[in-house]
Design a protein around this motif. Structure first.
Motif, mmCIF file in Angstrom:
data_model
loop_
_atom_site.group_PDB
_atom_site.id
_atom_site.type_symbol
_atom_site.label_atom_id
_atom_site.label_comp_id
_atom_site.label_asym_id
_atom_site.label_seq_id
_atom_site.Cartn_x
_atom_site.Cartn_y
_atom_site.Cartn_z
ATOM 1 N N GLU A 216 8.318 0.735 1.580
ATOM 2 C CA GLU A 216 6.890 1.122 0.521
ATOM 3 C C GLU A 216 7.184 0.237 -0.395
ATOM 4 O O GLU A 216 6.297 -0.759 -0.902
ATOM 5 C CB GLU A 216 6.700 2.051 0.829
ATOM 6 C CG GLU A 216 5.673 2.236 2.026
ATOM 7 C CD GLU A 216 5.053 3.839 1.886
ATOM 8 O OE1 GLU A 216 5.605 5.264 0.998
ATOM 9 O OE2 GLU A 216 4.100 4.601 2.651
ATOM 10 N N ARG B 120 7.695 -3.570 -0.135
ATOM 11 C CA ARG B 120 5.978 -3.879 0.510
ATOM 12 C C ARG B 120 5.537 -4.270 -1.093
ATOM 13 O O ARG B 120 4.848 -5.055 -0.863
ATOM 14 C CB ARG B 120 5.312 -3.262 1.523
ATOM 15 C CG ARG B 120 4.480 -4.013 1.680
ATOM 16 C CD ARG B 120 3.799 -2.807 2.372
ATOM 17 N NE ARG B 120 2.264 -3.275 3.356
ATOM 18 C CZ ARG B 120 0.980 -3.826 3.050
ATOM 19 N NH1 ARG B 120 1.294 -2.711 1.532
ATOM 20 N NH2 ARG B 120 0.331 -3.921 3.242
ATOM 21 N N GLN B 121 4.931 -3.039 -2.013
ATOM 22 C CA GLN B 121 4.454 -3.645 -2.862
ATOM 23 C C GLN B 121 4.629 -4.927 -3.772
ATOM 24 O O GLN B 121 4.035 -5.198 -4.357
ATOM 25 C CB GLN B 121 4.497 -1.996 -3.591
ATOM 26 C CG GLN B 121 3.250 -1.133 -2.876
ATOM 27 C CD GLN B 121 3.823 0.176 -3.721
ATOM 28 O OE1 GLN B 121 4.804 0.298 -4.922
ATOM 29 N NE2 GLN B 121 3.155 1.052 -3.934
ATOM 30 N N GLU C 294 -2.022 -1.081 5.166
ATOM 31 C CA GLU C 294 -0.947 0.030 4.592
ATOM 32 C C GLU C 294 0.564 -0.347 5.575
ATOM 33 O O GLU C 294 1.088 -1.134 6.143
ATOM 34 C CB GLU C 294 -2.002 0.565 5.568
ATOM 35 C CG GLU C 294 -1.889 0.880 6.884
ATOM 36 C CD GLU C 294 -2.388 2.608 7.119
ATOM 37 O OE1 GLU C 294 -1.644 2.796 7.691
ATOM 38 O OE2 GLU C 294 -3.816 1.868 7.265
ATOM 39 N N ALA C 295 1.085 0.201 4.781
ATOM 40 C CA ALA C 295 2.374 -0.908 5.195
ATOM 41 C C ALA C 295 2.832 0.051 6.958
ATOM 42 O O ALA C 295 2.917 1.456 6.947
ATOM 43 C CB ALA C 295 3.544 0.206 4.908
#
Length: 156
Positions: free
Chosen positions: A12, A15-16, A88-89
């Motif tokens: 997460e 990814r961000q 979303e992840a």
């Protein structure tokens, strides 16, 4: 990964941050064939790059890249691009790959760009175009279908 490492939080976070290179570093085959990622100077998206290693050559007479290497490069690009582009992840698992080899992929740097065609609750479709000298002259195109699994679950 070290003991107690929280891979869900790591995925997460990366990814961000858009840190696709961190994901690539964990894929031994991608490292072996020479896959890297860069911000596309002509677009705000990503551009994947395949280095022309001697081990990637399938036809030494031309020399030309092995078709399996080109396919693996495109599959890797599609998977990582989808992980970043999804709402979303999620952890995508490939269901189907359809590839069109359009011309000989010479032993020179090869690039790929991905387009997320559709993302549903459980499935996603990604299109990939691979080229060498000019993007308008692709060496291969591919369409991939993925099942989208939840982070932290292997039964998705």
């Amino acid at each position: 990964m070290p003991e107690g490492f929280d891979n869900v939080a790591w995925i997460e976070r990366t990814r961000q941050e858009g840190d696709v290179a961190a994901w690539l570093a964990l894929i031994p085959y991608a490292r072996r064939i020479g896959v890297s990622v860069e911000t596309d100077p002509d677009d705000d998206g990503l551009r994947f790059r395949l280095e022309p290693h001697a081990d990637n050559v399938g036809n030494v007479l031309l020399p030309a890249l092995h078709g399996g290497v080109v396919a693996a490069f495109m599959e890797t690009a599609a998977t990582l691009d989808l992980m970043l582009a999804a709402r979303e992840a999620r952890l995508p698992r490939i269901v189907d790959l359809s590839i069109d080899y359009l011309r000989t992929a010479r032993a020179v740097p090869t690039f790929a760009r991905c387009s997320l065609l559709r993302e549903g609750r459980r499935l996603a479709n990604v299109q990939v175009k691979a080229w060498q000298e000019r993007e308008s002259v692709p060496v291969a195109t591919a369409r991939l279908h993925f099942v989208l699994g939840e982070l932290g679950r292997s039964d998705a």
